[in-house]
Structure formats: structure tokens, C-alpha cells
Design a protein around this motif. Structure first.
Motif, PDB file in Angstrom:
ATOM      1  N   VAL A 216       5.498  -0.106  -2.527  1.00 41.10           N
ATOM      2  CA  VAL A 216       5.879   1.189  -1.944  1.00 41.10           C
ATOM      3  C   VAL A 216       4.899   1.581  -0.839  1.00 41.10           C
ATOM      4  CG1 VAL A 216       6.106   3.663  -2.436  1.00 41.10           C
ATOM      5  CG2 VAL A 216       7.071   1.974  -4.017  1.00 41.10           C
ATOM      6  N   ILE A 217       3.612   1.380  -1.074  1.00 42.54           N
ATOM      7  CA  ILE A 217       2.591   1.733  -0.077  1.00 42.54           C
ATOM      8  C   ILE A 217       2.792   0.922   1.203  1.00 42.54           C
ATOM      9  CG2 ILE A 217       0.115   1.632   0.441  1.00 42.54           C
ATOM     10  CD1 ILE A 217      -0.353   2.276  -2.570  1.00 42.54           C
ATOM     11  N   VAL A 218       2.994  -0.388   1.078  1.00 41.64           N
ATOM     12  CA  VAL A 218       3.206  -1.243   2.260  1.00 41.64           C
ATOM     13  C   VAL A 218       4.489  -0.831   2.984  1.00 41.64           C
ATOM     14  CG1 VAL A 218       3.639  -3.617   3.027  1.00 41.64           C
ATOM     15  CG2 VAL A 218       1.861  -3.164   1.336  1.00 41.64           C
ATOM     16  N   ALA A 219       5.543  -0.532   2.242  1.00 42.95           N
ATOM     17  CA  ALA A 219       6.803  -0.094   2.860  1.00 42.95           C
ATOM     18  C   ALA A 219       6.620   1.220   3.615  1.00 42.95           C
ATOM     19  CB  ALA A 219       7.884   0.054   1.787  1.00 42.95           C
ATOM     20  N   LEU A 220       5.857   2.157   3.057  1.00 45.73           N
ATOM     21  CA  LEU A 220       5.608   3.430   3.743  1.00 45.73           C
ATOM     22  C   LEU A 220       4.785   3.230   5.011  1.00 45.73           C
ATOM     23  CD1 LEU A 220       4.975   5.829   0.709  1.00 45.73           C
ATOM     24  CD2 LEU A 220       6.965   5.762   2.247  1.00 45.73           C
ATOM     25  N   ILE A 221       3.827   2.306   4.971  1.00 42.84           N
ATOM     26  CA  ILE A 221       3.041   2.009   6.184  1.00 42.84           C
ATOM     27  C   ILE A 221       3.973   1.511   7.288  1.00 42.84           C
ATOM     28  CG2 ILE A 221       1.334   0.427   7.167  1.00 42.84           C
ATOM     29  CD1 ILE A 221      -0.160   0.603   4.459  1.00 42.84           C
ATOM     30  N   TRP A 222       4.886   0.579   6.923  1.00 41.59           N
ATOM     31  CA  TRP A 222       5.814   0.053   7.929  1.00 41.59           C
ATOM     32  C   TRP A 222       6.815   1.115   8.381  1.00 41.59           C
ATOM     33  CZ3 TRP A 222       4.662  -3.392  11.076  1.00 41.59           C
ATOM     34  CH2 TRP A 222       3.845  -4.447  10.708  1.00 41.59           C
ATOM     35  N   ALA A 223       7.196   2.015   7.512  1.00 37.82           N
ATOM     36  CA  ALA A 223       8.088   3.111   7.903  1.00 37.82           C
ATOM     37  C   ALA A 223       7.400   4.019   8.919  1.00 37.82           C
ATOM     38  CB  ALA A 223       8.530   3.905   6.682  1.00 37.82           C
ATOM     39  N   ALA A 224       6.114   4.277   8.717  1.00 38.10           N
ATOM     40  CA  ALA A 224       5.361   5.110   9.667  1.00 38.10           C
ATOM     41  C   ALA A 224       5.244   4.408  11.016  1.00 38.10           C
ATOM     42  CB  ALA A 224       3.979   5.430   9.093  1.00 38.10           C
ATOM     43  N   VAL A 225       4.959   3.110  11.012  1.00 39.53           N
ATOM     44  CA  VAL A 225       4.876   2.341  12.268  1.00 39.53           C
ATOM     45  C   VAL A 225       6.220   2.388  12.987  1.00 39.53           C
ATOM     46  CG1 VAL A 225       4.605   0.009  13.214  1.00 39.53           C
ATOM     47  CG2 VAL A 225       2.997   0.841  11.484  1.00 39.53           C
ATOM     48  N   ALA A 226       7.307   2.188  12.239  1.00 36.85           N
ATOM     49  CA  ALA A 226       8.645   2.220  12.836  1.00 36.85           C
ATOM     50  C   ALA A 226       8.946   3.583  13.445  1.00 36.85           C
ATOM     51  CB  ALA A 226       9.694   1.854  11.790  1.00 36.85           C
ATOM     52  N   ALA A 227       8.579   4.654  12.753  1.00 36.82           N
ATOM     53  CA  ALA A 227       8.841   6.003  13.261  1.00 36.82           C
ATOM     54  C   ALA A 227       8.077   6.268  14.549  1.00 36.82           C
ATOM     55  CB  ALA A 227       8.479   7.045  12.199  1.00 36.82           C
TER      56      ALA A 227
END
Length: 138
Positions: A90-101
């Protein structure tokens, strides 16, 4: 001091103006065709180099994607040692979601700033007016 006429001067003296203009027109036509052929050859060479370069950049992009993927897996695994594999995913996915945003909003703002070719549109808009003025003056 009398000098003999050059071959060009002799030809000019014995050839009609219409024939001379015809030769100039023919020579100009040949020159234009040669310039077009040269431009085609140069553009083909440039396009080949650009295509090769684009392919290499594409390969580099794929390699970077693989590096990011495996670094993400390594981060997921390392965080999994601390907080468990589920939460680390979940933490890694949230990091990538922030980068994408961030990338999305930055890209969207840059696209909004694109103005196209305003000067070209303006000058092309003036052509019909110029043609109308020329037609009126005839």
C-alpha cells in the motif's frame, strides 16, 4: 584593343530573346528539380537518424521502466520487513500515486499554456485581404 567575342556573347548575339528565355527557364527547372532531389535525400537521411535515435530512446525508456519496477519491488520487500508485506505494498502504491498526480497536473498545466502558432494564424488571415486589395487595384 579589339577582343574577340566570347562564346557566350556569340550565342547571345545569334539567338533570339525567346530562345534565351526558354533556355534560362529550362535551366531553372532543372536546378529546382535537382534541389528538390537533394532535399529529399537529406530529409530521408535525417529521418533515418531520427528514427534510430527514437528507437534507442524508446529502449532506454523501457530499461528505465524495468529499473523503476524492480526498485519498487525492492522497496516493497524492504518495507515489508518493517510493517508487513500488505502494508508495504500500500505504501509503495501510494508513493506511485503521488508521483502520477504530480506529473499529471504539471503536464496538464503545460498543455494549457500551449498557444499553437498564433503569428502564423495571424499572417495567414491577412492573405485573403491582401488578395482582395490586389484584385480591386486591377
Amino acid at each position: 584593343m579589339d577582343s574577340d567575342p566570347t562564346p557566350s556573347e556569340q550565342k547571345a548575339a545569334s539567338t533570339s530573346l525567346g530562345d534565351l528565355l526558354g533556355e534560362v527557364t529550362q535551366d531553372l527547372s532543372v536546378l529546382i528539380r535537382q534541389e528538390i532531389a537533394l532535399a529529399k535525400a537529406e530529409l530521408k537521411e535525417s529521418a533515418t537518424k531520427a528514427g534510430t535515435g527514437a528507437g534507442m530512446i524508446g529502449g532506454a525508456g523501457y530499461a528505465a521502466l524495468m529499473a523503476v519496477f524492480f526498485l519498487s519491488v525492492a522497496l516493497w520487500w524492504a518495507l515489508g520487513q518493517l510493517v508487513g508485506l500488505g502494508w508495504s505494498a500500500v505504501i509503495v502504491a501510494l508513493i506511485w500515486a503521488a508521483v502520477a498526480a504530480v506529473l499529471f497536473f504539471t503536464g496538464r498545466n503545460q498543455i494549457k499554456e500551449v498557444k499553437g502558432a498564433p503569428r502564423t494564424v495571424e499572417t495567414l488571415g491577412k492573405i485573403p485581404d491582401a488578395l482582395k486589395r490586389n484584385e480591386e487595384n486591377r
